[in-house]
Design a protein around this motif. Structure first.
Motif, PDB file in Angstrom:
ATOM      1  N   THR A   1       0.303   0.869   2.835  1.00  0.00           N
ATOM      2  CA  THR A   1       1.550   0.786   3.622  1.00  0.00           C
ATOM      3  C   THR A   1       2.802   0.961   2.367  1.00  0.00           C
ATOM      4  O   THR A   1       2.604   0.498   1.453  1.00  0.00           O
ATOM      5  CB  THR A   1       1.967  -0.685   4.132  1.00  0.00           C
ATOM      6  OG1 THR A   1       0.972  -1.076   4.958  1.00  0.00           O
ATOM      7  CG2 THR A   1       3.094  -0.870   4.793  1.00  0.00           C
TER       8      THR A   1
ATOM      9  N   VAL B   1       2.550  -3.499  -6.609  1.00  0.00           N
ATOM     10  CA  VAL B   1       2.328  -2.398  -5.702  1.00  0.00           C
ATOM     11  C   VAL B   1       1.193  -1.720  -5.932  1.00  0.00           C
ATOM     12  O   VAL B   1       0.044  -1.425  -5.229  1.00  0.00           O
ATOM     13  CB  VAL B   1       3.427  -1.495  -5.461  1.00  0.00           C
ATOM     14  CG1 VAL B   1       3.668  -0.771  -6.563  1.00  0.00           C
ATOM     15  CG2 VAL B   1       3.092  -0.565  -4.245  1.00  0.00           C
TER      16      VAL B   1
ATOM     17  N   ASP C   1      15.157  -4.205  -1.881  1.00  0.00           N
ATOM     18  CA  ASP C   1      14.481  -3.422  -3.117  1.00  0.00           C
ATOM     19  C   ASP C   1      15.313  -2.537  -3.692  1.00  0.00           C
ATOM     20  O   ASP C   1      16.601  -2.073  -3.237  1.00  0.00           O
ATOM     21  CB  ASP C   1      13.431  -2.389  -2.234  1.00  0.00           C
ATOM     22  CG  ASP C   1      12.016  -2.770  -2.286  1.00  0.00           C
ATOM     23  OD1 ASP C   1      11.631  -3.709  -2.725  1.00  0.00           O
ATOM     24  OD2 ASP C   1      11.206  -1.879  -1.861  1.00  0.00           O
TER      25      ASP C   1
ATOM     26  N   ARG D   1       9.436   3.916  -9.935  1.00  0.00           N
ATOM     27  CA  ARG D   1       9.036   2.731 -10.734  1.00  0.00           C
ATOM     28  C   ARG D   1       8.702   3.202 -12.241  1.00  0.00           C
ATOM     29  O   ARG D   1       7.881   4.086 -12.446  1.00  0.00           O
ATOM     30  CB  ARG D   1       8.110   1.694 -10.069  1.00  0.00           C
ATOM     31  CG  ARG D   1       8.602   1.049  -8.821  1.00  0.00           C
ATOM     32  CD  ARG D   1       9.974   0.207  -9.198  1.00  0.00           C
ATOM     33  NE  ARG D   1      10.163  -0.527  -8.073  1.00  0.00           N
ATOM     34  CZ  ARG D   1      11.191  -0.440  -7.232  1.00  0.00           C
ATOM     35  NH1 ARG D   1      11.781   0.866  -7.243  1.00  0.00           N
ATOM     36  NH2 ARG D   1      11.609  -0.981  -6.065  1.00  0.00           N
TER      37      ARG D   1
END
Ligand code: NAD
Ligand code: UD1
Length: 316
Positions: A201, A186, A279, A210
């Protein structure tokens, strides 16, 4: 911090044309080692292999290539893998051959220390946070299953085997990570978009956490473990063990966006979309096992790592 003379060492880096492997190859070359990279360039790129390394374009599933390179190595960093979760799901038979079978062959056939790139994916959905190495291993898909099988094989090695250790990387970031696919890390996607004035996004509400670890801290962990295995063999405290490679400082995606927004010139546009299927909501590791055993600590903060990425993208 390195303590060893690497100049006579013959180092094999599988996956050395990839994101982490190319950084590692540069570092061990700098330390004076003789470096060979084995990579099939399926996701890596031969131009990332640092000048000075001997590059063999080939597949880790090929027993002849494996045997000849393992015979010539003093230590193996085994990073080659189909690292994309969706690709492993699309072709589990092939990813099993690469990620599980060939990895087990490398660990069993190497006559020298092996440091294996395991993954936080082996933990699956966390049942307790922060995740330490005793957390249950319940991977959610093929990629995690394959990594877990190799990680488990390493933990079952005794003193009669060759020395080996498994490093469980959390979310690694830094320069050279490909931002081009929707499944890229990401941070590489966000920096690429932010520095080219395109909207970000965010899948879900952005409150997922994370544990992002900078690639240079991953490299220093790999080297610390290799030095211990080279010096102490199966008496090394790393032998037959697995370690989390993380910072212990999780952040939400919304916090990441705020840091990026403050670092770029101009305004950042974010679009929120549905949560990505499969996820994990929260991922946060405990790295005290490696910290306590070796002189290792994560040195690069998320803010420093992001601003380095941003300034390098703006220089291009
Ligand atoms: P990457 O895709 O950039 O690197 C993997 C390299 O392995 C690529 O260069 C690829 O071409 C090569 N490769 C793939 N299959 C091969 C084969 N059959 N034979 C030879 N080479 C092959 O990925 P990365 O992010 O650098 O990951 C390195 C390792 O760390 C992988 O094992 C990955 O599973 C693990 N890992 C990465 C992360 C992360 O956040 N990047 C997290 C957990 C674990
Ligand atoms: C990472 C690994 C994966 C591993 C897992 C568990 C990568 C690329 N993936 O997945 O291999 O199985 O850890 O350890 O390293 N997101 C957005 N917008 C985007 C892209 C992503 O909001 O444009 C979100 C994702 O939905 C996710 C978070 O960012 O919630 C992190 O995504 P990603 O970088 O792909 O990593 P993981 O999902 O943690």
């Amino acid at each position: 911090m390195t303590t060893m003379d690497w100049s006579p060492k013959r180092v094999l880096v599988t996956g050395g044309a990839g994101f982490i492997g190319s950084h590692l190859s540069s570092k061990v070359l700098q330390l004076g080692a003789n470096v060979t990279v084995l990579d099939d360039c399926s996701s890596g790129d031969s131009t990332k292999v640092p000048p000075g390394a001997n590059f063999i374009e080939g597949c880790i599933t090929n027993p002849e290539i494996r045997e000849s390179l393992l015979n010539d190595a003093d230590v193996v960093f085994h990073l080659a893998a189909i690292a994309s979760v969706p690709l492993c799901e699309d072709d589990p038979r092939h990813s099993d051959l690469v990620n599980r079978q060939a990895s087990l062959d490398i660990i069993l056939d190497a006559g020298c220390p092996v440091i294996f790139a395991s993954s936080a994916a082996i933990y699956g959905e966390p049942v307790s946070i922060p995740i330490n190495e005793t957390h249950p291993i319940k991977p959610l898909g093929h990629y995690g299953d394959q990594k877990a099988a190799v990680d488990s094989a390493i933990r079952s090695l005794g003193v009669g085997s060759n020395p080996a250790t498994a490093l469980r990387f959390f979310n690694v970031f830094g320069q050279g990570q490909d931002p081009s696919s929707q499944y890229s890390g990401v941070l590489s996607i966000f920096i690429d978009r932010a520095t080219t004035n395109r909207p970000l996004t965010i899948f879900g509400d952005g409150e997922q956490t994370r544990d992002f670890i900078h690639v240079s801290d991953v490299i220093s962990a790999l080297i610390a473990c290799a030095e211990s295995l080279l010096e102490l063999g199966t008496m090394s405290p790393a032998h037959g063990e697995a370690f989390n490679i993380c910072t212990g400082k999780p952040v939400t995606l919304n916090q990441v966006v705020k840091v990026i927004d403050e670092s770029i010139e101009g305004s950042l546009e974010c679009r929120y979309e549905d949560e990505r299927a499969g996820d994990i909501k929260h991922s946060s590791g405990d790295c005290s096992k490696l910290q306590d055993m070796f002189d290792w600590s994560p040195m690069i903060s998320l803010t420093e790592g992001l601003s380095d990425l941003i300034s390098n993208s703006q220089d291009v």
